[in-house]
Enzyme design. Structure first.
Site, short mmCIF file in Angstrom:
data_model
loop_
_atom_site.label_atom_id
_atom_site.label_comp_id
_atom_site.label_asym_id
_atom_site.label_seq_id
_atom_site.Cartn_x
_atom_site.Cartn_y
_atom_site.Cartn_z
CB SER A 10 77.61 -26.81 -23.40
OG SER A 10 76.74 -27.89 -23.16
CE1 TYR B 190 79.19 -28.20 -18.14
CE2 TYR B 190 77.29 -28.50 -19.57
CZ TYR B 190 78.66 -28.49 -19.38
OH TYR B 190 79.51 -28.76 -20.43
#
Ligand code: NAP
Length: 248
Positions: A140, A153
């Site tokens: 990410s 996350y």
């Protein structure tokens, strides 16, 4: 260099979003697909079969790491030993750090990091024995940046970048490539809350040099590259597919 004929790709979370697009791209390059996840991937199955490849769905809730050995043995028996593993399944929870709950921490870390590692271990044992394999982790922008209101996350995606490099160090000499793709901002369920927030959505778009959010199909080329002989000397790389976001 980009031919995946005769290869078997195990893709987690292939029912929707980026995982679905990756499964379709790998099938388009010739791979048979084994989808692992908790939701039946009917549309993905139809697309893979339309490409002339075989498809198997193995149901698993990746919050837990139980049953990974069985996933590998069913894949081996019913389709073929996994030549390619794509750790795509992922989840996200949003809350201010001061209020972030342990449940939201554990859920995200279990799916995004712990299951990705232990599934890679289960699949990797066979790859190492065969002296060949391709592991593709989905990282990410928050493997590089801090983000906001997504503590678990960010921790999980920073962790997946670290594990990608660790596994490359241990397995590159054994014929197994471990790399990651770091998607920028893509229109999927994962980013629905961001896209519904007018200010955040506008700010994000303004920073993307390509001038648009990513479409899931934009990831297909990088996935095929990392799954194919073309990337045989690529190890421990985290390749951004981000419309230029990180260049900004
Ligand atoms: P998505 O549409 O929400 O897809 C997430 C996938 O993970 C779905 O298949 C989902 O299954 C599966 N999953 C979640 N929790 C699971 C669990 N406990 N057990 C089994 N499967 C589970 O989001 P996406 O954007 O395609 O995300 C795919 C990956 O890309 C994730 O790792 C995400 O972090 C990463 N990513 C996305 C973006 C983006 O902009 N969209 C950017 C960077 C990285 P269900 O459908 O059953 O929930």
């Amino acid at each position: 260099m980009f031919d995946l004929s005769g290869k078997t790709a195990l893709v987690t979370g292939a029912n929707t979003g980026l995982g679905q697009a990756i499964a379709q791209a790998l099938a388009g390059a010739g791979a048979d697909i084994v989808a692992v996840g908790r939701s039946a991937p009917a549309d993905t199955e139809a697309a893979v079969r339309a490409a002339g490849r075989s498809f198997l769905f193995l149901e698993a809730d990746l919050t837990s790491q139980a049953g990974f050995a069985e996933i590998v043995s069913r894949c081996e028996k019913e389709v073929g030993a996994p030549d390619i593993l794509v750790n795509n399944a992922g989840t996200i929870r949003r809350a201010d750090a001061v209020d972030f709950s342990e449940a939201d921490w554990d859920e995200v870390m279990n799916v995004n990091l712990k299951s990705a590692f232990f599934l890679t271990q289960a699949v990797g044992r066979g790859m190492i024995a065969r002296g060949a394999g391709k592991v593709i982790n989905i990282a990410s922008m928050l493997s590089f940046q801090g983000g906001i209101r997504v503590a678990s996350y960010t921790a999980s995606k920073s962790g997946i970048a670290g594990l990608t490099k660790l596994l490359a160090n241990e397995w590159a000499g054994k014929g197994v490539n471990v790399n990651a793709i770091a998607p920028g901002y893509f229109s999927t369920n994962n980013t629905e809350a961001l896209r519904n927030d007018e200010t955040r959505s506008r700010d994000i778009l303004a920073r993307i040099p390509a001038g648009r959010w990513g479409k899931p199909s934009d990831l297909g080329g990088a996935a095929v590259f990392l799954a194919a002989p073309a990337s045989d000397y690529v190890h421990g790389a985290i390749i951004p597919v981000d419309g230029g976001w990180l260049a900004r």
